[in-house]
Scaffold this motif. Structure first.
Motif, PDB file in Angstrom:
ATOM      1  N   ASP A   1       0.838  -1.205   0.000  1.00 49.63           N
ATOM      2  CA  ASP A   1       0.000   0.000   0.000  1.00 49.63           C
ATOM      3  C   ASP A   1       0.872   1.254   0.000  1.00 49.63           C
ATOM      4  O   ASP A   1       1.994   1.222   0.486  1.00 49.63           O
TER       5      ASP A   1
ATOM      6  N   ASP B   1       0.429   3.852   1.768  1.00 50.99           N
ATOM      7  CA  ASP B   1       0.459   4.554   3.060  1.00 50.99           C
ATOM      8  C   ASP B   1       1.485   4.004   4.049  1.00 50.99           C
ATOM      9  O   ASP B   1       1.522   4.403   5.202  1.00 50.99           O
TER      10      ASP B   1
ATOM     11  N   GLN C   1       1.620   1.280   5.615  1.00 48.43           N
ATOM     12  CA  GLN C   1       1.161   0.416   6.710  1.00 48.43           C
ATOM     13  C   GLN C   1       1.897  -0.916   6.650  1.00 48.43           C
ATOM     14  O   GLN C   1       2.094  -1.565   7.662  1.00 48.43           O
TER      15      GLN C   1
HETATM   16 MG    MG Z   1      -3.955   1.621   4.562  1.00 49.05          MG
END
Ligand code: MG
Ligand code: UDP
Length: 336
Positions: free
Chosen positions: A105, A107, A109
Motif C-alpha cells: 500500500d 500509506d 502500513q
Molecule cells: Mg492503509
C-alpha cells in the motif's frame, strides 16, 4: 560504484517489482517513494516501482509524474477514473515484467523495509508466494479490527478455497503466479483470494502492521462492505445454499402447521380463528424469507450481468516509463 555501474551490474540479475496502488495519496507519496527506493537500492536484483494512480483528484498525478521523470525505474499508470483498489493492483500485475513482485500500500502500513526479508524467505523456502500475516495492526479503530477479523473467519468457512487468516494484499509473488493471475478473466477480482486459489508453494510471513504515515483511509464503510460482499459472492456459493436451506425449513414449518391446524379443527383442540397476530406474523416472516432468498439470487444474477458484459476492469488514461504490454489483454486475445 556509480549508479550507472550498479545498474549494469544488476542487469544480469533477477528483477523485483513493487506494485503500489494510489488513490488521493499526495500526503504520503514522497515519503513512500523515499523509503521504497532506499530499500530497493540495497538489493542485488534489478528493480522497478509500478505506481497506479486510481483516478486521484489531488496532487497524486503530478507527484507521480515527477517521480517517473527523475527515476527511469518508476513506472506510472494513470487510470481514467477511480476504478478501485483491486483493479489498480490488477493493472500493476498485468504490466509487471519482473520475476518477482511485491504488492504494497502507498500509506506504508506495510513497511517496505520488510522486502529483503520477503525475498530471503522466498529464496530459502523456494516459495512462489510469500503472504504477509498481520500479527498486530496499529492505528485502526476497534470497529475495523473487529469486522476484519470476523470477515476473514466467515470467509474461510463460506468459501471452497482455504484462505490464510488476517492477510491482506501485501505479499510477494513470483513469475509463475503472475502468469497464472494474468490468465484470470473475472472482472470482480478479490486478489488475495485468487492468489490463494492459483495454488503453488505459498508460505506465511508474520509482521506487525503499522499505522498510516499520513492522510485518511481510502476505504470508507461503503467500500469496505462492497469489498467484503464481492469477496463472498465470487468465492462462495454458500449464500445460495443457505437460501435454499431457509426455504426448505419454511416449507417444513408450513406443512407441520397445516397438519396441526387441520387436526385441531377436526378434533377441536385448536383455537385457530382467534389468531390475527399469528397470521400477520407468519405473512411477514415468510414474506421476508422470500425477499431475502430472491435478493441473494439477485446478487449472483447481478454478478453474471457484470461478467457477461466483459468490460475491461480499468481504463488507462496515460502511462509513464511503461514499455511492457498489458499481459492480461495479450493472454485474452491469444485465447479467443
Ligand atoms: Mg492503509
Ligand atoms: N486505494 C486505491 N483505490 C481506491 C481505494 C484505495 O488505489 O479506490 C489504495 C490506497 O491509495 C492505498 C491502498 O489502496 O494505497 C489501501 O487503501 P487504504 O490504506 O486507504 O485502506 P486501509 O489500509 O485503510 O484498509
Amino acid at each position: 560504484m556509480s549508479n550507472e555501474q550498479l545498474r549494469q551490474e544488476k542487469s544480469s540479475q533477477q528483477k523485483v517489482a513493487v506494485i503500489v496502488p494510489c488513490y488521493n495519496e499526495e500526503a504520503v507519496i514522497k515519503e513512500s517513494y523515499r523509503r521504497t527506493r532506499a530499500v530497493l537500492d540495497r538489493l542485488p536484483q534489478q528493480t522497478e516501482i509500478i505506481y497506479i494512480n486510481d483516478g486521484s483528484f489531488d496532487q497524486t498525478r503530478n507527484l507521480l509524474n515527477s517521480l517517473a521523470d527523475a527515476d527511469p525505474e518508476v513506472k506510472v499508470l494513470h487510470f481514467s477514473r477511480n476504478f478501485g483498489h483491486q483493479p489498480a493492483v490488477t493493472a500493476g500485475i498485468n504490466h509487471c515484467d519482473a520475476d518477482l513482485a511485491v504488492i504494497i500500500d502507498a500509506d506504508m502500513q506495510d513497511p517496505p523495509e520488510l522486502i529483503p526479508e520477503l525475498l530471503d524467505t522466498q529464496a530459502r523456502e523456494h516459495a512462489n508466494v510469500v503472504y504477509c500475516v498481520r500479527r498486530s495492526r496499529a492505528g485502526e479503530s476497534f470497529f475495523k479490527l473487529f469486522t476484519a477479523k470476523a470477515f476473514y473467519r466467515i470467509m474461510n468457512r463460506m468459501s471452497e478455497v482455504n484462505f490464510p487468516l488476517d492477510t491482506g494484499d501485501f505479499r510477494l509473488i513470483d513469475r509463475k503466479v503472475i502468469n497464472a493471475f494474468n490468465q484470470l478473466h473475472e472482472r470482480g477480482k478479490y486478489i488475495r483470494g485468487l492468489i490463494s486459489w492459483v495454488g503453488f508453494h505459498q508460505v506465511p510471513f508474520y509482521y506487525e502492521r503499522e499505522a498510516r504515515i499520513a492522510g485518511e483511509t481510502k476505504y470508507p464503510l461503503g467500500k469496505m462492505v462492497r469489498f467484503a460482499s464481492n469477496a463472498m459472492l465470487y468465492f462462495s456459493k454458500k449464500p445460495l445454499q443457505l437460501a435454499t436451506g431457509l426455504g426448505f425449513i419454511s416449507v417444513l414449518v408450513g406443512i407441520v402447521l397445516a397438519i396441526w391446524f387441520t387436526l385441531g379443527k377436526i378434533y377441536g383442540f385448536s383455537n385457530a380463528e382467534v389468531g390475527w397476530t399469528s397470521i400477520m406474523t407468519s405473512i411477514i416472516f415468510f414474506g421476508g424469507v422470500q425477499l431475502l432468498t430472491v435478493g441473494v439470487l439477485g446478487q449472483y444474477v447481478g454478478i453474471l450481468f457484470d461478467e457477461i458484459k466483459a468490460r475491461p476492469e480499468y481504463i488507462i488514461d496515460e502511462q509513464r516509463n511503461v514499455t511492457t504490454a498489458n499481459k492480461q489483454k495479450e493472454a485474452y486475445h491469444e485465447k479467443i
